[in-house]
Motif scaffolding. Structure first.
Motif, PDB file in Angstrom:
ATOM      1  N   LYS A  27     -21.533  15.544 -27.896  1.00  0.00           N
ATOM      2  CA  LYS A  27     -20.843  14.324 -27.967  1.00  0.00           C
ATOM      3  C   LYS A  27     -20.714  13.633 -26.756  1.00  0.00           C
ATOM      4  O   LYS A  27     -20.775  14.155 -25.418  1.00  0.00           O
ATOM      5  CB  LYS A  27     -19.339  14.839 -28.511  1.00  0.00           C
ATOM      6  CG  LYS A  27     -19.337  15.387 -29.780  1.00  0.00           C
ATOM      7  CD  LYS A  27     -17.904  15.546 -30.387  1.00  0.00           C
ATOM      8  CE  LYS A  27     -17.745  16.022 -31.780  1.00  0.00           C
ATOM      9  NZ  LYS A  27     -16.397  16.032 -32.246  1.00  0.00           N
ATOM     10  N   GLN A  31     -16.659  10.055 -27.672  1.00  0.00           N
ATOM     11  CA  GLN A  31     -16.516  10.725 -28.482  1.00  0.00           C
ATOM     12  C   GLN A  31     -15.378  11.903 -28.276  1.00  0.00           C
ATOM     13  O   GLN A  31     -14.427  12.118 -29.241  1.00  0.00           O
ATOM     14  CB  GLN A  31     -17.498  11.378 -29.177  1.00  0.00           C
ATOM     15  CG  GLN A  31     -18.462  10.108 -29.808  1.00  0.00           C
ATOM     16  CD  GLN A  31     -19.735  11.056 -30.336  1.00  0.00           C
ATOM     17  OE1 GLN A  31     -20.528  11.484 -29.527  1.00  0.00           O
ATOM     18  NE2 GLN A  31     -20.248  10.301 -31.447  1.00  0.00           N
ATOM     19  N   LEU A  32     -15.564  12.489 -26.963  1.00  0.00           N
ATOM     20  CA  LEU A  32     -14.607  13.380 -26.643  1.00  0.00           C
ATOM     21  C   LEU A  32     -13.404  12.996 -26.567  1.00  0.00           C
ATOM     22  O   LEU A  32     -12.312  13.715 -26.673  1.00  0.00           O
ATOM     23  CB  LEU A  32     -15.247  14.151 -25.173  1.00  0.00           C
ATOM     24  CG  LEU A  32     -16.557  15.131 -25.585  1.00  0.00           C
ATOM     25  CD1 LEU A  32     -16.960  15.419 -24.390  1.00  0.00           C
ATOM     26  CD2 LEU A  32     -16.354  16.309 -26.379  1.00  0.00           C
ATOM     27  N   ALA A  33     -13.243  11.945 -25.975  1.00  0.00           N
ATOM     28  CA  ALA A  33     -11.962  11.325 -25.678  1.00  0.00           C
ATOM     29  C   ALA A  33     -11.157  10.977 -27.035  1.00  0.00           C
ATOM     30  O   ALA A  33      -9.793  11.204 -27.031  1.00  0.00           O
ATOM     31  CB  ALA A  33     -11.938  10.015 -24.757  1.00  0.00           C
ATOM     32  N   GLN A  34     -11.980  10.653 -27.960  1.00  0.00           N
ATOM     33  CA  GLN A  34     -11.396  10.153 -29.438  1.00  0.00           C
ATOM     34  C   GLN A  34     -11.097  11.435 -29.873  1.00  0.00           C
ATOM     35  O   GLN A  34      -9.783  11.543 -30.562  1.00  0.00           O
ATOM     36  CB  GLN A  34     -12.302   9.453 -30.101  1.00  0.00           C
ATOM     37  CG  GLN A  34     -11.872   9.256 -31.592  1.00  0.00           C
ATOM     38  CD  GLN A  34     -10.883   8.092 -31.548  1.00  0.00           C
ATOM     39  OE1 GLN A  34     -10.631   7.544 -30.501  1.00  0.00           O
ATOM     40  NE2 GLN A  34     -10.365   7.612 -32.553  1.00  0.00           N
ATOM     41  N   ASP A  35     -11.687  12.631 -29.776  1.00  0.00           N
ATOM     42  CA  ASP A  35     -11.156  13.800 -30.282  1.00  0.00           C
ATOM     43  C   ASP A  35      -9.925  14.407 -29.734  1.00  0.00           C
ATOM     44  O   ASP A  35      -9.209  14.984 -30.610  1.00  0.00           O
ATOM     45  CB  ASP A  35     -12.315  14.936 -30.241  1.00  0.00           C
ATOM     46  CG  ASP A  35     -13.629  14.728 -31.047  1.00  0.00           C
ATOM     47  OD1 ASP A  35     -13.431  13.995 -32.107  1.00  0.00           O
ATOM     48  OD2 ASP A  35     -14.766  15.060 -30.794  1.00  0.00           O
ATOM     49  N   GLU A  36      -9.748  14.259 -28.586  1.00  0.00           N
ATOM     50  CA  GLU A  36      -8.610  14.644 -27.948  1.00  0.00           C
ATOM     51  C   GLU A  36      -7.271  13.904 -28.238  1.00  0.00           C
ATOM     52  O   GLU A  36      -6.444  14.254 -28.406  1.00  0.00           O
ATOM     53  CB  GLU A  36      -8.701  14.441 -26.385  1.00  0.00           C
ATOM     54  CG  GLU A  36      -7.536  14.960 -25.550  1.00  0.00           C
ATOM     55  CD  GLU A  36      -7.656  14.976 -24.093  1.00  0.00           C
ATOM     56  OE1 GLU A  36      -6.989  15.212 -23.163  1.00  0.00           O
ATOM     57  OE2 GLU A  36      -8.944  14.508 -23.528  1.00  0.00           O
ATOM     58  N   LYS A  37      -7.547  12.620 -28.677  1.00  0.00           N
ATOM     59  CA  LYS A  37      -6.680  11.619 -28.969  1.00  0.00           C
ATOM     60  C   LYS A  37      -6.099  11.949 -30.158  1.00  0.00           C
ATOM     61  O   LYS A  37      -4.932  11.986 -30.635  1.00  0.00           O
ATOM     62  CB  LYS A  37      -6.860  10.058 -28.843  1.00  0.00           C
ATOM     63  CG  LYS A  37      -5.857   9.248 -29.382  1.00  0.00           C
ATOM     64  CD  LYS A  37      -6.289   7.600 -29.123  1.00  0.00           C
ATOM     65  CE  LYS A  37      -7.177   7.238 -30.304  1.00  0.00           C
ATOM     66  NZ  LYS A  37      -7.280   5.750 -29.946  1.00  0.00           N
ATOM     67  N   GLU A  39      -6.648  14.680 -31.973  1.00  0.00           N
ATOM     68  CA  GLU A  39      -6.270  16.259 -32.091  1.00  0.00           C
ATOM     69  C   GLU A  39      -4.849  16.689 -32.761  1.00  0.00           C
ATOM     70  O   GLU A  39      -4.910  17.416 -33.933  1.00  0.00           O
ATOM     71  CB  GLU A  39      -6.489  17.027 -30.666  1.00  0.00           C
ATOM     72  CG  GLU A  39      -6.158  18.510 -30.834  1.00  0.00           C
ATOM     73  CD  GLU A  39      -6.264  19.408 -29.633  1.00  0.00           C
ATOM     74  OE1 GLU A  39      -6.467  20.485 -29.681  1.00  0.00           O
ATOM     75  OE2 GLU A  39      -6.340  18.556 -28.671  1.00  0.00           O
ATOM     76  N   TRP A  40      -3.782  15.984 -32.385  1.00  0.00           N
ATOM     77  CA  TRP A  40      -2.436  16.469 -32.872  1.00  0.00           C
ATOM     78  C   TRP A  40      -2.425  15.845 -34.365  1.00  0.00           C
ATOM     79  O   TRP A  40      -1.832  16.434 -35.207  1.00  0.00           O
ATOM     80  CB  TRP A  40      -1.280  16.042 -32.050  1.00  0.00           C
ATOM     81  CG  TRP A  40      -1.149  14.072 -32.093  1.00  0.00           C
ATOM     82  CD1 TRP A  40      -1.429  13.410 -31.458  1.00  0.00           C
ATOM     83  CD2 TRP A  40      -0.306  13.394 -33.170  1.00  0.00           C
ATOM     84  NE1 TRP A  40      -1.121  11.956 -31.625  1.00  0.00           N
ATOM     85  CE2 TRP A  40      -0.552  12.075 -32.981  1.00  0.00           C
ATOM     86  CE3 TRP A  40       0.136  13.971 -34.495  1.00  0.00           C
ATOM     87  CZ2 TRP A  40       0.192  11.276 -33.782  1.00  0.00           C
ATOM     88  CZ3 TRP A  40       0.749  12.967 -35.403  1.00  0.00           C
ATOM     89  CH2 TRP A  40       0.766  11.698 -34.859  1.00  0.00           C
ATOM     90  N   GLU A  43      -4.326  17.949 -36.642  1.00  0.00           N
ATOM     91  CA  GLU A  43      -3.542  19.202 -36.879  1.00  0.00           C
ATOM     92  C   GLU A  43      -2.299  19.013 -37.742  1.00  0.00           C
ATOM     93  O   GLU A  43      -2.218  20.044 -38.734  1.00  0.00           O
ATOM     94  CB  GLU A  43      -2.990  19.746 -35.388  1.00  0.00           C
ATOM     95  CG  GLU A  43      -2.224  21.024 -35.510  1.00  0.00           C
ATOM     96  CD  GLU A  43      -2.720  22.016 -35.798  1.00  0.00           C
ATOM     97  OE1 GLU A  43      -2.017  23.040 -36.270  1.00  0.00           O
ATOM     98  OE2 GLU A  43      -3.946  22.293 -35.451  1.00  0.00           O
ATOM     99  N   ASN A 247      -3.608   6.176 -25.603  1.00  0.00           N
ATOM    100  CA  ASN A 247      -3.357   7.223 -26.500  1.00  0.00           C
ATOM    101  C   ASN A 247      -2.668   6.987 -27.912  1.00  0.00           C
ATOM    102  O   ASN A 247      -2.450   7.628 -28.899  1.00  0.00           O
ATOM    103  CB  ASN A 247      -2.541   8.584 -25.721  1.00  0.00           C
ATOM    104  CG  ASN A 247      -3.281   9.102 -24.632  1.00  0.00           C
ATOM    105  OD1 ASN A 247      -4.300   9.413 -24.878  1.00  0.00           O
ATOM    106  ND2 ASN A 247      -2.534   9.172 -23.694  1.00  0.00           N
TER     107      ASN A 247
END
Length: 584
Positions: A27, A31-37, A39-40, A43, A247
């Motif tokens: 990624k 894309q990694l930054a988007q996944d981190e944003k 994540e919650w 979940e 965020n």
């Protein structure tokens, strides 16, 4: 030593010859930054939508007449002049509003976030705004900022918070758009002298969006709505504000070509999972805002199964509540949320942080999945408990280590693999009348052989429990009852309801038949790709009949979909039908 050396070489050769799992492309940093944003949000899976505003006062009725449509659209539907609608604010005084109670109920229901209307299309702000005096603090006797109180409670109780903001439609402002502006129709109030859109965007929308982002402790979500009449210039002006909040999660409704962070199917559940983040927004009854005579409530059973269905496809559910003008949740909403909360307290693990089902269809229910430390957990959501005591999980391959009841992990189940399926031996007792969750714990990864319908012995069978039912957002809903050979699509009344099946096909000409019951003469439309067949059927009398639906041709092999919809013009757009299966 030589023998050991040979064994070592053989073992090394065996390992080196094993097929390596397909590697996913790496990624990008974006894309990694988007996944981190996200994540919650991914979940969470379950949130509360709240539609609250001046429209809660008339509650679907104007001057003694019930107004068709959803409550929050009453200003437009009843064509109420701006100055006349403004008078509602003088008496709007929700003294029973209790932010703490609202957040506690959302939390008890198992919801992880709340999204509330800060300004709807009527232009009235439910927060203290310096950009417009048309707000709940300055224009009403209430003289409190309910959104500030809600933000404080969400922070205290650990609930994420989002604000809905109607960025384009603002029926109160001369430059705001309205529901039929794109058709070139004038605003219904001739006294509202029109201005350019950017006057409203720069004078009210941009300042108010800055206010809600700056003054409420940091929002997690900004939920735009209805980009009717929206321009790219206006969207860029608003996006320039949100860019300062990396965020902040936003949806896809700011401007039609822009995807946002997630998509928003409204009042329907997609038949399959989507390739991006998505969230179904859904009412408990018919209207979003409070409507005093709207008693078309979905049952707790429907709502729990809907939540599970959405999670099994990798999406979120944003379930709506429409508070009254006094600031209270309707009793029917409270009852359903508490009942959902009771189920979630026992089974929430099968919803939060789960991924979509690996199965094509499970006739008895749904599946959610979770992978942790080399263990794959399949959460089998059993809607229809097997009468023969055998739960068949189709096409599953994997190293099963344990199978147990989620609500009581001490309750274990025996199992065996037979004829390509996993068979779980279930006691005759039904553990949960709505949805029993059974956990299948597997070491490592799994493989699933699809049970998608395909040509077998010259025919393709499409049973009722393999259908995706597309019901209208408002009106009577067709429902699936039973499973397997006893499944039937019942209460098929509304002509807008559509049934659809996905299957694999081979080229050829197919005769189509439906095993069904019809109360009276009916007209049906069958579609497969660009092909459409209209058919008239007679009443089937007291029993089911195999009804001829005509002929259709498939030119290429591969995945296809076929749909069946009422096409008649019967009185009241209703013709009652039940359906067991389609046969090609």
């Amino acid at each position: 030593m030589n023998r050991l050396f040979v064994i070592f070489l053989a073992a090394l050769l065996f390992v080196s010859c094993q097929p390596k799992p397909a590697q996913q492309p790496e990624k990008s940093a974006e894309q990694l930054a988007q996944d981190e944003k996200m994540e919650w949000w991914r979940e969470a899976r379950f949130g509360m939508f709240i539609h609250w505003g001046l429209y809660a006062d008339p509650a679907g009725e104007w001057k003694g007449e019930r107004v068709n449509g959803i409550s929050e659209w009453i200003m437009a539907r009843a064509e109420i002049p701006v100055k006349e609608y403004e008078k509602l604010a003088k008496n709007f005084n929700p003294e029973k509003y209790d932010a703490e109670a609202w957040v506690k109920l959302a939390k008890y229901a198992g919801m992880k976030y709340i999204v509330i209307t800060s300004k709807h299309h009527d232009g009235f702000a439910m927060f203290h705004s310096k950009a417009s005096k048309y707000n709940i603090v300055d224009a009403t006797p209430f003289n409190r900022d309910p959104l500030k109180e809600l933000a404080e409670e969400c922070k205290k109780q650990g609930i994420r918070l989002g604000f809905y903001y109607s960025q384009a439609q603002d029926w109160h402002e001369p430059g705001g758009t309205y529901w039929n502006i794109e058709q070139g129709k004038p605003h219904w109030d001739p006294d509202l002298k029109r201005e350019p859109l950017m006057n409203y965007i720069n004078g009210k929308a941009v300042p108010q969006v800055k206010e809600i982002l700056e003054n409420y402790g940091g929002l997690d979500i900004l939920w735009w709505d209805t980009p009717r009449g929206m321009t790219e210039e206006a969207a860029k002006a608003l996006q320039a504000v949100t860019n300062d909040y990396p965020n902040l999660i936003t949806n896809n409704r700011l401007y039609r070509p822009w995807p946002g962070d997630f998509q928003t199917p409204e009042q329907h559940v997609p038949p399959t999972g989507l390739d991006y983040d998505w969230e179904v927004c859904m009412t408990m009854n018919t209207s979003w805002g409070y409507k005093w005579y709207d008693e078309n409530w979905k049952s707790t059973e429907e709502l729990i199964k809907m939540l599970v269905d959405i999670a099994s496809k990798g999406g979120n559910l944003l379930l709506n509540v429409g508070p009254t003008a006094t600031g209270e949740f309707p009793k029917a909403s409270i009852e359903r949320l508490k009942e959902m909360g009771h189920w979630m307290q026992q089974n929430g693990e099968s919803i939060y942080g789960t991924s979509a089902s690996p199965f094509f269809k499970l006739p008895w229910g749904r599946c959610t999945t979770k992978k942790e430390k080399g263990i794959t957990k399949l959460y089998l959501h059993v809607f229809d408990w097997p009468k023969d005591g055998l739960l068949k999980v189709p096409g599953l391959e994997g190293k099963v280590r344990d199978i147990y009841l989620l609500a009581n992990p001490k309750q274990h189940f025996a199992w065996k693999f037979e004829e390509g399926d996993l068979h779980v031996h279930a006691p005759s007792v039904i553990f949960d009348e709505i949805n029993t969750v059974i956990v299948v714990k597997i070491r490592g990864d799994i493989n699933v052989v699809s049970n998608k319908p395909r040509l077998k012995e010259g025919s393709i069978l499409l049973p009722a429990d393999f259908a995706d039912i597309y019901n209208p957002g408002y009106g009577e809903h067709a429902v699936l009852k039973g499973s397997g050979s006893e499944s039937v699509i019942a209460n098929w009344v509304d002509k807008r309801a559509r049934l659809e099946w996905i299957f694999d096909a081979e080229p050829g000409k197919y005769r189509m038949e439906a095993l069904m019951w019809s109360a009276e003469k009916a007209e049906l439309a069958v579609k497969l790709g660009e092909q459409k067949v209209d058919i008239e059927i007679d009443s089937t009398g007291e029993d089911y009949e195999l009804v001829n639906l005509g002929q259709i041709e498939i030119g290429e092999s591969g995945e296809k979909s076929i749909s069946l919809q009422s096409a008649g013009n019967t009185a009241g757009n209703k013709q009652l039908m039940y359906l067991e299966l389609i046969k090609l």
